[in-house]
Every structure is written in structure tokens, then in C-alpha cells.
Write a protein that holds these residues in place. Structure first.
Motif, PDB file in Angstrom:
ATOM      1  N   ALA A 172     -65.697 -21.520  63.156  1.00 19.01           N
ATOM      2  CA  ALA A 172     -64.545 -22.054  63.892  1.00 19.01           C
ATOM      3  C   ALA A 172     -64.646 -23.559  64.131  1.00 19.01           C
ATOM      4  O   ALA A 172     -63.649 -24.206  64.455  1.00 19.01           O
ATOM      5  N   SER A 173     -65.852 -24.129  63.950  1.00 18.08           N
ATOM      6  CA  SER A 173     -66.007 -25.572  64.150  1.00 18.08           C
ATOM      7  C   SER A 173     -65.626 -26.356  62.887  1.00 18.08           C
ATOM      8  O   SER A 173     -65.675 -27.582  62.862  1.00 18.08           O
ATOM      9  N   VAL A 174     -65.237 -25.625  61.837  1.00 23.86           N
ATOM     10  CA  VAL A 174     -64.751 -26.247  60.605  1.00 23.86           C
ATOM     11  C   VAL A 174     -63.233 -26.097  60.586  1.00 23.86           C
ATOM     12  O   VAL A 174     -62.698 -25.067  60.981  1.00 23.86           O
ATOM     13  N   GLU A 175     -62.540 -27.142  60.140  1.00 24.99           N
ATOM     14  CA  GLU A 175     -61.082 -27.066  60.012  1.00 24.99           C
ATOM     15  C   GLU A 175     -60.760 -26.600  58.592  1.00 24.99           C
ATOM     16  O   GLU A 175     -60.878 -27.371  57.637  1.00 24.99           O
ATOM     17  N   TRP A 176     -60.419 -25.327  58.440  1.00 21.94           N
ATOM     18  CA  TRP A 176     -60.231 -24.734  57.119  1.00 21.94           C
ATOM     19  C   TRP A 176     -58.833 -24.989  56.579  1.00 21.94           C
ATOM     20  O   TRP A 176     -57.845 -24.856  57.293  1.00 21.94           O
ATOM     21  N   GLU A 177     -58.770 -25.334  55.290  1.00 20.02           N
ATOM     22  CA  GLU A 177     -57.486 -25.574  54.624  1.00 20.02           C
ATOM     23  C   GLU A 177     -57.414 -24.646  53.415  1.00 20.02           C
ATOM     24  O   GLU A 177     -58.191 -24.794  52.462  1.00 20.02           O
ATOM     25  N   ALA A 178     -56.503 -23.656  53.458  1.00 21.24           N
ATOM     26  CA  ALA A 178     -56.384 -22.701  52.344  1.00 21.24           C
ATOM     27  C   ALA A 178     -55.666 -23.350  51.166  1.00 21.24           C
ATOM     28  O   ALA A 178     -54.526 -23.800  51.297  1.00 21.24           O
ATOM     29  N   LEU A 179     -56.343 -23.418  50.025  1.00 17.56           N
ATOM     30  CA  LEU A 179     -55.788 -24.046  48.830  1.00 17.56           C
ATOM     31  C   LEU A 179     -56.183 -23.255  47.586  1.00 17.56           C
ATOM     32  O   LEU A 179     -57.221 -22.599  47.573  1.00 17.56           O
ATOM     33  N   ALA A 180     -55.362 -23.355  46.547  1.00 18.96           N
ATOM     34  CA  ALA A 180     -55.750 -22.821  45.244  1.00 18.96           C
ATOM     35  C   ALA A 180     -56.838 -23.730  44.681  1.00 18.96           C
ATOM     36  O   ALA A 180     -56.839 -24.931  44.973  1.00 18.96           O
ATOM     37  N   PRO A 181     -57.766 -23.194  43.875  1.00 15.05           N
ATOM     38  CA  PRO A 181     -58.829 -24.048  43.324  1.00 15.05           C
ATOM     39  C   PRO A 181     -58.292 -25.328  42.674  1.00 15.05           C
ATOM     40  O   PRO A 181     -58.850 -26.405  42.857  1.00 15.05           O
ATOM     41  N   ARG A 182     -57.179 -25.192  41.954  1.00 19.31           N
ATOM     42  CA  ARG A 182     -56.665 -26.354  41.225  1.00 19.31           C
ATOM     43  C   ARG A 182     -55.992 -27.390  42.125  1.00 19.31           C
ATOM     44  O   ARG A 182     -55.594 -28.448  41.654  1.00 19.31           O
TER      45      ARG A 182
END
Length: 338
Positions: A172-182
């Protein structure tokens, strides 16, 4: 599901066009669409194969070289690495690639998925901006408080979560950004993320472009080897299409061996699918084409399931005996004794 912006629409469209153009057949020049269903004697035995377009999946684009006359496979492409497994479980595919962590999760929920053979080992890298100092093989602790690109349901993301846990960092201390590999490299270049977890191809591009470097390879080789992606089907398809599935496994073994042992074949296959040979060469030690499932891999799979359970990523241990159907690889090994 995930939203991948315009890029995903473009990828999906390109995938549809490629899928229409790239049907596999016994003969490379006269390919015909063959619907699934049980094969009638004297007719072509066909089925559908699900692939996420990535360099680590190149073997799936080479089956036509190895399928005997009378067998065909219609390839369907997906932008999201976990999408083929979902399509398989929905009855839309007969055989597909899947992240091992997603297979473990599906089996832990009682879904009837079975691993028939291996696909990719090394092909995961955590990449950070080139100007951030330090050398590779740092710990995941460097990601605390950072914006990190990830692709849900991939083994790479699972391994990164386990690495964070080991480093004592709350996810939770990381700000996650959901992205496609490309999408990762554009986001890194434009400063929208500080780091990402993706494939060797993306890492190679970032290194060559001078804007990224490898922070770490998140493998846990002492307990997990280099688990990553596998090829799977369902119990229902095994019952209905055992012979066709056997041909897929046989073709996969030959395609994977050729790509692994013949560097020119790998670069040629990559070029045909629009991948950068230079990027793959930059990370060539981190791209492992596989087919076999040895005892060590079975142990690593059990260890991954146990670590996922411990980290709260799954609610129950899957039935480990049911995850693998070894009969196809056993037959393949008999076929190629000569």
C-alpha cells in the motif's frame, strides 16, 4: 476488467486483424478457419489457441511449421496477459497461455484449469528511470513511495509483491498504476511513473532508449526457480480433444526448442511480429523459452502457491495434484525419442 486507454483499443484492433490474417494451418499458404468441436474422421481437427502478444509467447506463432496435415489452430490475440485464461474458462478457447500465478489463483477457486506444458521462464524485469543511480540487483525497498506500473494477474506482479513483502515494504506504500506491458515505456519516459514491472522486451527498449535501467529481476530462484508463463487447457477440452491437444504440445516443444537454440530464428520470428530484435538482444539473458515441466518446476509451483497464500493473494491452497496433466508431455517425449 482493466482499461488500457486508446493504446489498448489499438492493440485489440491490431490483434483482431492479425488473428484474422494469422490463422494457423498444416500448410502455411492455404490457411482456413476451422471451428472447434470434436473432429470427424477424414476432416481437419481444429481448435482455438489464445495468446497475449509478447516476445515470450513467440513459440505460439510458430506452430504452423510443425503441425501435421489435418490439424489446424486458430490463434486469438489478447492485449491483457490474463485475458486468455479468462476466455478459456468461459469456454471460448481450447488451449492458451497463462501466467502461472493466475493458474494457481483459478485452481484455488476450484476452476478446472490444467497445465500441459511450460512456455516462458525468465522474461520479467523491474525497470526504473535511468537517472536514479545505483546498480541492478537492488531490493524492492527502492520502490517505497514510488509510482509503479504493473499489469494485474501477471506472475511478474505477483513476484514483485512477494519481493516487497520480503523487503518489509507494505504494498500500500507504493502508488500502483495498472498498464498494459506495451504502455510502460511511454509512461516511464513521460514521467507518469517512476518504475514498472514488465517483460524483457520493454526493459531492453528502455535500456537502449537511455531512459531506463533494470532495478531488479524479481525471481526467487532458491524457492521458485524462474516460474512465469505456462500453457493450459480445461478438463472438458482434455475429454473432448485429447488428440488435438497432443498435436499442440508436440508443436510447442519443437517451436520452443527452435527459438531457444536458434538465435536467428528467434530474431526472425520477433521481427515478423513487430518486436525489436535490438531490445531483445539487450536483455537476451532474460528471455527463456521453455516447454518441459520437470520435478523442480512442480516444487516451485507448490512454493509459489504457498507464498501467495502466506501473502494473502489467494484464500486457499489449490489441489496441487490437479494443476498439472503430465500425460501430454510424457507422450511428446515418446514421440521424439528417435
Amino acid at each position: 476488467g482493466m482499461r488500457y486507454s486508446q493504446n489498448r483499443k489499438r492493440l485489440a484492433l491490431a490483434g483482431a486483424v492479425l488473428a484474422a490474417a494469422g490463422l494457423l494451418g498444416g500448410c502455411a499458404h492455404s490457411r482456413s478457419v476451422v471451428s472447434g468441436g470434436s473432429s470427424v474422421p477424414g476432416e481437419t481437427a481444429g481448435g482455438t489457441v489464445g495468446v497475449c502478444k509478447a516476445a515470450g509467447s513467440l513459440a505460439l506463432y510458430e506452430y504452423e511449421e510443425y503441425l501435421p496435415a489435418g490439424y489446424s489452430a486458430q490463434r486469438k490475440e489478447y492485449a491483457d496477459p490474463a485475458a486468455p485464461l479468462a476466455a478459456l474458462l468461459a469456454g471460448e478457447l481450447d488451449f492458451c497461455e497463462a501466467p502461472l500465478s493466475a493458474v494457481i489463483e483459478a485452481r484455488s477457486e476450484g476452476k478446472p484449469v490444467a497445465v500441459l506444458c511450460n512456455l516462458t521462464g525468465r522474461d520479467i524485469a523491474v525497470v526504473t528511470g535511468a537517472g536514479t543511480g545505483g546498480a541492478a540487483s537492488e531490493t524492492a525497498a527502492a520502490l517505497q513511495g514510488k509510482r509503479v506500473g504493473y499489469t494485474p494477474d501477471t506472475t511478474g506482479y505477483t513476484l514483485l509483491l512477494l519481493a516487497l513483502k520480503e523487503a518489509g515494504i507494505e504494498a500500500a506504500s507504493v502508488e500502483w498504476e495498472a498498464l498494459a506491458p506495451r504502455e510502460m515505456n511511454a509512461a516511464l519516459r513521460e514521467g507518469r511513473i517512476d518504475a514498472y514491472c514488465a517483460d524483457a522486451e520493454e526493459a531492453g527498449e528502455a535500456i537502449l532508449g537511455g531512459y531506463g535501467r533494470v532495478l531488479l529481476y524479481p525471481y526467487r530462484e532458491n524457492t521458485l526457480g524462474t516460474v512465469n508463463r505456462v500453457l493450459v487447457t480445461t478438463e472438458a477440452v482434455i475429454a473432448a480433444k485429447r488428440d488435438w491437444l497432443q498435436q499442440m504440445v508436440d508443436a510447442h516443444r519443437q517451436a520452443a526448442e527452435n527459438l531457444r537454440e536458434n538465435r536467428e530464428a528467434l530474431l526472425e520470428a520477433a521481427a515478423v511480429q513487430g518486436f525489436s530484435g535490438a531490445a531483445l538482444t539487450a536483455e537476451e539473458d532474460n528471455l527463456e523459452m521453455l516447454w518441459d515441466i520437470e520435478e523442480e518446476f512442480v516444487i516451485s509451483t507448490r512454493n509459489l502457491a504457498a507464498q501467495m497464500l502466506d501473502a494473502g493473494l489467494i484464500a486457499a491452497m489449490p489441489d496441487m495434484a490437479a494443476i498439472f496433466d503430465h500425460t501430454f508431455l510424457e507422450k511428446t517425449k515418446q514421440h521424439f525419442l528417435s
